[in-house]
Design an enzyme around this catalytic site. Sequence first.
Site, mmCIF file in Angstrom:
data_model
loop_
_atom_site.group_PDB
_atom_site.id
_atom_site.type_symbol
_atom_site.label_atom_id
_atom_site.label_comp_id
_atom_site.label_asym_id
_atom_site.label_seq_id
_atom_site.Cartn_x
_atom_site.Cartn_y
_atom_site.Cartn_z
ATOM 1 N N CYS A 127 5.915 7.306 -14.853
ATOM 2 C CA CYS A 127 6.899 6.233 -15.034
ATOM 3 C C CYS A 127 6.992 5.286 -13.830
ATOM 4 O O CYS A 127 7.698 4.280 -13.898
ATOM 5 C CB CYS A 127 8.270 6.837 -15.334
ATOM 6 S SG CYS A 127 8.973 7.746 -13.948
ATOM 7 N N CYS A 134 6.015 8.837 -9.069
ATOM 8 C CA CYS A 134 5.519 9.425 -10.323
ATOM 9 C C CYS A 134 4.429 8.521 -10.888
ATOM 10 O O CYS A 134 4.643 7.309 -11.015
ATOM 11 C CB CYS A 134 6.665 9.547 -11.334
ATOM 12 S SG CYS A 134 6.096 9.946 -12.985
ATOM 13 N N THR A 169 -3.567 -8.190 11.123
ATOM 14 C CA THR A 169 -4.477 -7.764 10.067
ATOM 15 C C THR A 169 -5.860 -8.404 10.238
ATOM 16 O O THR A 169 -5.964 -9.541 10.696
ATOM 17 C CB THR A 169 -3.917 -8.078 8.657
ATOM 18 O OG1 THR A 169 -4.828 -7.587 7.664
ATOM 19 C CG2 THR A 169 -3.680 -9.564 8.445
ATOM 20 N N HIS A 224 0.825 -1.219 0.000
ATOM 21 C CA HIS A 224 0.000 0.000 0.000
ATOM 22 C C HIS A 224 0.857 1.266 0.000
ATOM 23 O O HIS A 224 0.362 2.362 0.262
ATOM 24 C CB HIS A 224 -0.961 0.005 1.202
ATOM 25 C CG HIS A 224 -1.985 -1.081 1.140
ATOM 26 N ND1 HIS A 224 -2.662 -1.524 2.241
ATOM 27 C CD2 HIS A 224 -2.424 -1.844 0.111
ATOM 28 C CE1 HIS A 224 -3.478 -2.506 1.890
ATOM 29 N NE2 HIS A 224 -3.358 -2.721 0.608
ATOM 30 N N ASN A 228 -2.815 -12.455 16.374
ATOM 31 C CA ASN A 228 -3.839 -11.427 16.513
ATOM 32 C C ASN A 228 -4.531 -11.591 17.874
ATOM 33 O O ASN A 228 -4.891 -12.712 18.232
ATOM 34 C CB ASN A 228 -4.886 -11.579 15.394
ATOM 35 C CG ASN A 228 -5.728 -10.334 15.210
ATOM 36 O OD1 ASN A 228 -6.134 -9.703 16.178
ATOM 37 N ND2 ASN A 228 -6.013 -9.981 13.966
ATOM 38 N N PRO A 229 -4.720 -10.521 18.632
ATOM 39 C CA PRO A 229 -5.402 -10.669 19.925
ATOM 40 C C PRO A 229 -6.876 -11.037 19.768
ATOM 41 O O PRO A 229 -7.494 -11.525 20.707
ATOM 42 C CB PRO A 229 -5.261 -9.294 20.585
ATOM 43 C CG PRO A 229 -4.767 -8.363 19.551
ATOM 44 C CD PRO A 229 -4.258 -9.158 18.395
ATOM 45 N N CYS A 263 7.836 14.936 -12.204
ATOM 46 C CA CYS A 263 8.886 13.907 -12.124
ATOM 47 C C CYS A 263 10.144 14.388 -12.835
ATOM 48 O O CYS A 263 10.079 14.786 -14.005
ATOM 49 C CB CYS A 263 8.375 12.631 -12.781
ATOM 50 S SG CYS A 263 9.621 11.352 -12.960
HETATM 51 N N1 APR Z 1 -1.089 -6.896 17.847
HETATM 52 C C1 APR Z 1 -1.532 -7.625 16.763
HETATM 53 N N2 APR Z 1 -2.740 -7.403 16.152
HETATM 54 C C2 APR Z 1 -3.517 -6.426 16.678
HETATM 55 C C3 APR Z 1 -3.131 -5.647 17.805
HETATM 56 C C4 APR Z 1 -1.849 -5.930 18.393
HETATM 57 N N3 APR Z 1 -1.388 -5.250 19.461
HETATM 58 N N4 APR Z 1 -4.130 -4.768 18.084
HETATM 59 C C5 APR Z 1 -5.118 -4.990 17.153
HETATM 60 N N5 APR Z 1 -4.760 -5.989 16.327
HETATM 61 C C6 APR Z 1 -5.517 -6.561 15.184
HETATM 62 C C7 APR Z 1 -7.021 -6.367 15.247
HETATM 63 O O1 APR Z 1 -7.644 -7.400 16.018
HETATM 64 C C8 APR Z 1 -7.417 -6.429 13.772
HETATM 65 O O2 APR Z 1 -7.714 -7.757 13.377
HETATM 66 O O3 APR Z 1 -5.112 -5.901 14.010
HETATM 67 C C9 APR Z 1 -6.160 -5.942 13.036
HETATM 68 C C10 APR Z 1 -6.262 -4.574 12.398
HETATM 69 O O4 APR Z 1 -7.186 -4.665 11.352
HETATM 70 P P1 APR Z 1 -7.491 -3.391 10.413
HETATM 71 O O5 APR Z 1 -7.657 -2.196 11.236
HETATM 72 O O6 APR Z 1 -8.592 -3.793 9.504
HETATM 73 O O7 APR Z 1 -6.121 -3.180 9.606
HETATM 74 P P2 APR Z 1 -5.581 -3.905 8.299
HETATM 75 O O8 APR Z 1 -6.007 -5.340 8.263
HETATM 76 O O9 APR Z 1 -4.146 -3.633 8.198
HETATM 77 O O10 APR Z 1 -6.352 -3.095 7.134
HETATM 78 C C11 APR Z 1 -6.027 -3.364 5.797
HETATM 79 O O11 APR Z 1 -7.330 -1.510 5.056
HETATM 80 O O12 APR Z 1 -8.085 0.598 5.300
HETATM 81 C C12 APR Z 1 -7.203 -0.160 4.617
HETATM 82 O O13 APR Z 1 -5.234 0.547 3.562
HETATM 83 C C13 APR Z 1 -5.758 0.240 4.817
HETATM 84 O O14 APR Z 1 -3.805 -1.214 4.876
HETATM 85 C C14 APR Z 1 -5.106 -1.016 5.386
HETATM 86 C C15 APR Z 1 -6.049 -2.104 4.972
#
Ligand code: APR
Length: 275
Positions: free
Chosen positions: A152, A149, A213, A141, A238-239, A172
């Site tokens: 290119c 640019c 994520t 991202h 992930n928590p 550019c």
């Molecule tokens: N450690 C690990 N994971 C965590 C923590 C932590 N301390 N705190 C929260 N999380 C988890 C949440 O439970 C959730 O599942 O991180 C995740 C964050 O999810 P999003 O906010 O949806 O972020 P992401 O998945 O990176 O979003 C993807 O969406 O809006 C666009 O471009 C933006 O890159 C981003 C993309």
Amino acid sequence: MEISTHAEFALDPALDAEIRRAGERLAGARHAVALTGAGLSVESGIPPFRGPGGIWTKHGEPPLDGYQRFLRDPKVAWQDRLAPREAWARELGEAVRSAKPNAGHRALAELERRGLLAALITQNIDDLHRQAGHARVLEIHGNHRLLRCIGCGARFDPSEIEVDPGRLPPRCPRCDGIVKGDVVQFGEPIPQDVLRACFEAVAAADCMLVAGTSATVYPAAEFPYEVLRQGGCVIEVNPEPSELTPAATLSLRGPGGAVLARLLAHASAAAEGRA
Ligand code: APR
């Protein structure tokens, strides 16, 4: 500023046993690739996008035609970049500029240094993996520090481009194309060079370590399923449960900082045991 849940988070024996199993899988992998999201940078003081305290939860999701608006009037878009009108953009910008890598970023960089991680794909634009010393980082991202640019595709450090508020958008130096921030806006195609590199990393992977994520935004959210389809394993950190949890080989329920630091210890011990 590191918002440390690391110290407070108690690793119970059951979770530690799961992390040990994940460490053995990682040490036994031929080509492990990581995929990270906003959750990994929460302990660096950057809010996530979704869920409790999320930027979109607080401010609402921005319009999905950010890039088309840029193309319609790059001058206004640049004026907005220099002095953001949107509260979410100001909040995210301030948090990203003052953030420092946390224990999770450092553990991933150390896994790479020890040869246990071949590549890292991040959805984060915060530059923290690079600041943690991670060498092979694919920023799907974009990176908030860099400029790109749209003609290119060349990327520039801000010091290489003169941004004159009286003559926007900047051009550019190579092709005279229009320069924008490297961050991929909603509605913007992912730049071909980084997308191709991500597909190549995923195609070679037999293990994917997915940290922080919600696994809801594509194409990145597809990568773990591709690794599973190839017969590989997926380790989630992930928590909270995410979209990916039901499909993950192992899902480690805890904050990135503490769990990844422990995973580094277990994977290193397993690798030494194999040596
Ligand atoms: N450690 C690990 N994971 C965590 C923590 C932590 N301390 N705190 C929260 N999380 C988890 C949440 O439970 C959730 O599942 O991180 C995740 C964050 O999810 P999003 O906010 O949806 O972020 P992401 O998945 O990176 O979003 C993807 O969406 O809006 C666009 O471009 C933006 O890159 C981003 C993309």
